[in-house]
Design a protein around this motif. Structure first.
Motif, PDB file in Angstrom:
ATOM      1  N   ALA A 172       7.419  14.799  -1.814  1.00 24.36           N
ATOM      2  CA  ALA A 172       6.565  13.718  -1.317  1.00 24.36           C
ATOM      3  C   ALA A 172       7.133  13.095  -0.049  1.00 24.36           C
ATOM      4  CB  ALA A 172       6.401  12.656  -2.395  1.00 24.36           C
ATOM      5  N   GLY A 173       8.469  13.007   0.017  1.00 24.46           N
ATOM      6  CA  GLY A 173       9.102  12.392   1.173  1.00 24.46           C
ATOM      7  C   GLY A 173       8.875  13.136   2.471  1.00 24.46           C
ATOM      8  N   LEU A 174       8.437  14.388   2.378  1.00 23.23           N
ATOM      9  CA  LEU A 174       8.163  15.192   3.566  1.00 23.23           C
ATOM     10  C   LEU A 174       6.727  15.039   4.055  1.00 23.23           C
ATOM     11  CD1 LEU A 174      10.003  18.456   2.439  1.00 23.23           C
ATOM     12  CD2 LEU A 174      10.845  16.719   4.044  1.00 23.23           C
ATOM     13  N   LEU A 175       5.919  14.271   3.323  1.00 26.04           N
ATOM     14  CA  LEU A 175       4.511  14.121   3.659  1.00 26.04           C
ATOM     15  C   LEU A 175       4.273  12.783   4.370  1.00 26.04           C
ATOM     16  CD1 LEU A 175       3.077  15.424   0.272  1.00 26.04           C
ATOM     17  CD2 LEU A 175       3.575  16.725   2.348  1.00 26.04           C
ATOM     18  N   PRO A 176       3.331  12.745   5.311  1.00 28.93           N
ATOM     19  CA  PRO A 176       3.140  11.543   6.123  1.00 28.93           C
ATOM     20  C   PRO A 176       2.574  10.334   5.388  1.00 28.93           C
ATOM     21  CG  PRO A 176       1.514  13.222   6.691  1.00 28.93           C
ATOM     22  CD  PRO A 176       2.503  13.873   5.782  1.00 28.93           C
ATOM     23  N   ARG A 177       1.868  10.557   4.283  1.00 30.59           N
ATOM     24  CA  ARG A 177       1.335   9.440   3.486  1.00 30.59           C
ATOM     25  C   ARG A 177       1.610   9.722   2.021  1.00 30.59           C
ATOM     26  NH1 ARG A 177      -5.105   7.855   2.856  1.00 30.59           N
ATOM     27  NH2 ARG A 177      -4.860   6.316   1.183  1.00 30.59           N
ATOM     28  N   GLN A 178       2.087   8.706   1.305  1.00 31.17           N
ATOM     29  CA  GLN A 178       2.392   8.845  -0.110  1.00 31.17           C
ATOM     30  C   GLN A 178       1.627   7.792  -0.914  1.00 31.17           C
ATOM     31  OE1 GLN A 178       6.655   9.063  -1.000  1.00 31.17           O
ATOM     32  NE2 GLN A 178       7.020   9.524   1.167  1.00 31.17           N
ATOM     33  N   VAL A 179       0.929   8.268  -1.935  1.00 31.01           N
ATOM     34  CA  VAL A 179       0.240   7.387  -2.880  1.00 31.01           C
ATOM     35  C   VAL A 179       0.939   7.550  -4.226  1.00 31.01           C
ATOM     36  CG1 VAL A 179      -1.932   6.909  -4.066  1.00 31.01           C
ATOM     37  CG2 VAL A 179      -1.953   7.600  -1.653  1.00 31.01           C
ATOM     38  N   HIS A 180       1.538   6.473  -4.705  1.00 28.45           N
ATOM     39  CA  HIS A 180       2.271   6.527  -5.967  1.00 28.45           C
ATOM     40  C   HIS A 180       1.383   5.998  -7.090  1.00 28.45           C
ATOM     41  CE1 HIS A 180       6.350   7.458  -4.397  1.00 28.45           C
ATOM     42  NE2 HIS A 180       5.820   6.984  -3.288  1.00 28.45           N
ATOM     43  N   ILE A 181       1.270   6.796  -8.163  1.00 36.27           N
ATOM     44  CA  ILE A 181       0.442   6.420  -9.298  1.00 36.27           C
ATOM     45  C   ILE A 181       1.339   6.276 -10.531  1.00 36.27           C
ATOM     46  CG2 ILE A 181      -0.125   8.847  -9.821  1.00 36.27           C
ATOM     47  CD1 ILE A 181      -2.923   7.814 -10.691  1.00 36.27           C
ATOM     48  N   ARG A 182       1.064   5.232 -11.308  1.00 37.96           N
ATOM     49  CA  ARG A 182       1.840   4.967 -12.521  1.00 37.96           C
ATOM     50  C   ARG A 182       0.931   4.284 -13.535  1.00 37.96           C
ATOM     51  NH1 ARG A 182       7.084   4.979 -13.917  1.00 37.96           N
ATOM     52  NH2 ARG A 182       7.697   5.490 -11.794  1.00 37.96           N
ATOM     53  N   ASP A 183       0.930   4.797 -14.754  1.00 42.77           N
ATOM     54  CA  ASP A 183       0.132   4.221 -15.846  1.00 42.77           C
ATOM     55  C   ASP A 183      -1.332   4.063 -15.464  1.00 42.77           C
ATOM     56  OD1 ASP A 183       2.446   4.037 -17.399  1.00 42.77           O
ATOM     57  OD2 ASP A 183       2.915   2.043 -16.614  1.00 42.77           O
ATOM     58  N   GLY A 184      -1.851   5.025 -14.691  1.00 41.05           N
ATOM     59  CA  GLY A 184      -3.261   5.016 -14.335  1.00 41.05           C
ATOM     60  C   GLY A 184      -3.639   4.114 -13.190  1.00 41.05           C
ATOM     61  N   HIS A 185      -2.655   3.424 -12.591  1.00 43.72           N
ATOM     62  CA  HIS A 185      -2.889   2.549 -11.447  1.00 43.72           C
ATOM     63  C   HIS A 185      -2.276   3.147 -10.185  1.00 43.72           C
ATOM     64  CE1 HIS A 185      -4.289  -0.937 -13.778  1.00 43.72           C
ATOM     65  NE2 HIS A 185      -3.300  -0.709 -14.632  1.00 43.72           N
ATOM     66  N   ILE A 186      -2.849   2.819  -9.038  1.00 45.18           N
ATOM     67  CA  ILE A 186      -2.171   3.087  -7.773  1.00 45.18           C
ATOM     68  C   ILE A 186      -1.101   2.008  -7.611  1.00 45.18           C
ATOM     69  CG2 ILE A 186      -2.376   3.279  -5.278  1.00 45.18           C
ATOM     70  CD1 ILE A 186      -3.805   5.517  -6.695  1.00 45.18           C
ATOM     71  N   ALA A 187       0.152   2.402  -7.724  1.00 42.57           N
ATOM     72  CA  ALA A 187       1.249   1.438  -7.629  1.00 42.57           C
ATOM     73  C   ALA A 187       1.561   1.099  -6.183  1.00 42.57           C
ATOM     74  CB  ALA A 187       2.495   2.003  -8.313  1.00 42.57           C
ATOM     75  N   SER A 188       1.431   2.086  -5.296  1.00 40.82           N
ATOM     76  CA  SER A 188       1.651   1.833  -3.873  1.00 40.82           C
ATOM     77  C   SER A 188       0.973   2.920  -3.069  1.00 40.82           C
ATOM     78  CB  SER A 188       3.149   1.785  -3.539  1.00 40.82           C
ATOM     79  OG  SER A 188       3.752   3.055  -3.746  1.00 40.82           O
ATOM     80  N   ASP A 189       0.622   2.560  -1.843  1.00 39.63           N
ATOM     81  CA  ASP A 189      -0.046   3.486  -0.934  1.00 39.63           C
ATOM     82  C   ASP A 189       0.424   3.150   0.476  1.00 39.63           C
ATOM     83  OD1 ASP A 189      -1.781   4.929   0.710  1.00 39.63           O
ATOM     84  OD2 ASP A 189      -3.574   4.449  -0.444  1.00 39.63           O
ATOM     85  N   ASP A 190       1.025   4.128   1.140  1.00 36.68           N
ATOM     86  CA  ASP A 190       1.546   3.885   2.489  1.00 36.68           C
ATOM     87  C   ASP A 190       0.478   3.395   3.448  1.00 36.68           C
ATOM     88  OD1 ASP A 190       3.941   4.772   1.552  1.00 36.68           O
ATOM     89  OD2 ASP A 190       3.952   6.670   2.669  1.00 36.68           O
ATOM     90  N   ALA A 191      -0.801   3.701   3.157  1.00 35.78           N
ATOM     91  CA  ALA A 191      -1.889   3.289   4.053  1.00 35.78           C
ATOM     92  C   ALA A 191      -2.309   1.835   3.828  1.00 35.78           C
ATOM     93  CB  ALA A 191      -3.084   4.197   3.861  1.00 35.78           C
ATOM     94  N   LEU A 192      -1.783   1.190   2.765  1.00 28.10           N
ATOM     95  CA  LEU A 192      -2.186  -0.172   2.435  1.00 28.10           C
ATOM     96  C   LEU A 192      -1.009  -1.130   2.562  1.00 28.10           C
ATOM     97  CD1 LEU A 192      -4.303   0.567  -0.771  1.00 28.10           C
ATOM     98  CD2 LEU A 192      -5.128   0.199   1.548  1.00 28.10           C
ATOM     99  N   PRO A 193      -1.270  -2.378   2.990  1.00 25.30           N
ATOM    100  CA  PRO A 193      -0.157  -3.322   3.152  1.00 25.30           C
ATOM    101  C   PRO A 193       0.394  -3.852   1.848  1.00 25.30           C
ATOM    102  CG  PRO A 193      -2.267  -4.383   3.655  1.00 25.30           C
ATOM    103  CD  PRO A 193      -2.549  -2.916   3.447  1.00 25.30           C
ATOM    104  N   THR A 194      -0.396  -3.837   0.770  1.00 26.91           N
ATOM    105  CA  THR A 194       0.051  -4.374  -0.510  1.00 26.91           C
ATOM    106  C   THR A 194      -0.361  -3.445  -1.625  1.00 26.91           C
ATOM    107  OG1 THR A 194      -1.969  -5.659  -0.765  1.00 26.91           O
ATOM    108  CG2 THR A 194      -0.109  -6.759   0.280  1.00 26.91           C
ATOM    109  N   ARG A 195       0.191  -3.679  -2.790  1.00 26.57           N
ATOM    110  CA  ARG A 195      -0.173  -2.869  -3.957  1.00 26.57           C
ATOM    111  C   ARG A 195      -1.604  -3.142  -4.381  1.00 26.57           C
ATOM    112  NH1 ARG A 195       4.506  -3.149  -8.404  1.00 26.57           N
ATOM    113  NH2 ARG A 195       2.858  -2.031  -9.520  1.00 26.57           N
ATOM    114  N   GLU A 196      -2.248  -2.091  -4.889  1.00 31.37           N
ATOM    115  CA  GLU A 196      -3.625  -2.220  -5.346  1.00 31.37           C
ATOM    116  C   GLU A 196      -3.717  -3.285  -6.429  1.00 31.37           C
ATOM    117  OE1 GLU A 196      -6.105   0.523  -8.195  1.00 31.37           O
ATOM    118  OE2 GLU A 196      -6.127   1.354  -6.189  1.00 31.37           O
TER     119      GLU A 196
END
Length: 233
Positions: free
Chosen positions: A207-231
């Motif tokens: 994932a670290g080699l990709l320009p955008r990372q969306v992290h998902i945990r427990d069915g939620h988007i925990a973080s997204d490089d394209a967004l300033p804050t967590r969903e």
């Protein structure tokens, strides 16, 4: 503004059981044309369910899923099959190549449901094998190829239909580090050529080699490089 290929709004998916499994919980996601995005999360995080929903292999219980501008909830099974055949390419951890069949015809099989004659399917397969750097392996069978080469054939098969979206599920998971790096480099090259790609992975190094990372945990988007804050925060 960049054209949108994927747009999910408040998507939920629950599987019955005791207790029920809430695989996706109000997921919002937008991916523009030409992006290369990693969907990252541990086992059980919901990333496989997200892949299935994005690939129209599974339907959301609630929310809106739009692929290439099409609200998939309005489509019947035949229309969904057509959407997958023409707009979505799939690459999996296992290569799923037909044994005893040449690379050329494995790739050409990606066009079986388009109604094109064999000669045209093979012509486009030849072009796509050139694109992934395997023109000199067109007549080799899977058992005559390395793991990295087999995965490149699988990528070519996914691309031969010129889909709007390429979904890669753990594409390096069955490969050694050198072959895996080669496949990731290919995906980066395809991204530079304008292909929209989502890579589903549990490997943070990948994932670290990709320009955008969306992290998902427990069915939620925990973080997204394209967004300033967590969903949802």
């Amino acid at each position: 503004m960049t054209e949108t290929v994927i747009e999910l709004a408040q998507v939920t998916r629950m599987y019955p059981g005791n207790p029920p499994v809430h695989a996706l919980r109000g997921v919002n996601l937008r991916v523009g044309r030409g992006e290369l995005v990693g969907i990252v999360g541990p086992s059980g995080s919901g990333k496989t369910t997200l892949l299935n929903v994005l690939g129209t292999l599974d339907r959301a219980d609630a929310g809106t899923v739009c692929i290439d501008g099409q609200d998939v909830s309005t489509l019947d099974d035949r229309q969904l099959s057509a959407l997958r055949a023409h707009r979505i390419g799939f690459v999996f951890q296992q290569f799923f190549l037909s044994p005893g069949v040449s690379s050329l015809d494995n790739v050409a099989d990606g066009l079986l449901y388009t109604g094109q004659p064999l000669a045209e399917r093979r012509r486009r397969a030849t072009q796509t094998l050139e694109r992934v750097g395997l023109a000199d392996r067109a007549h080799h069978r899977p058992n005559e190829l390395s793991g990295g080469q087999r995965q490149r054939v699988a990528v070519a098969r996914a691309l031969v239909g010129r889909p709007s979206l390429l979904l890669a599920d753990e594409p390096t998971g069955a490969l050694d580090s050198e072959s895996g790096a080669s496949v990731l480099e290919l995906l980066r090259e395809l991204h530079e050529d304008g292909t929209t790609i989502l890579v589903i992975t549990h490997d943070h190094d990948v994932a670290g080699l990709l320009p955008r990372q969306v992290h998902i945990r427990d069915g939620h988007i925990a973080s997204d490089d394209a967004l300033p804050t967590r969903e949802g925060r």
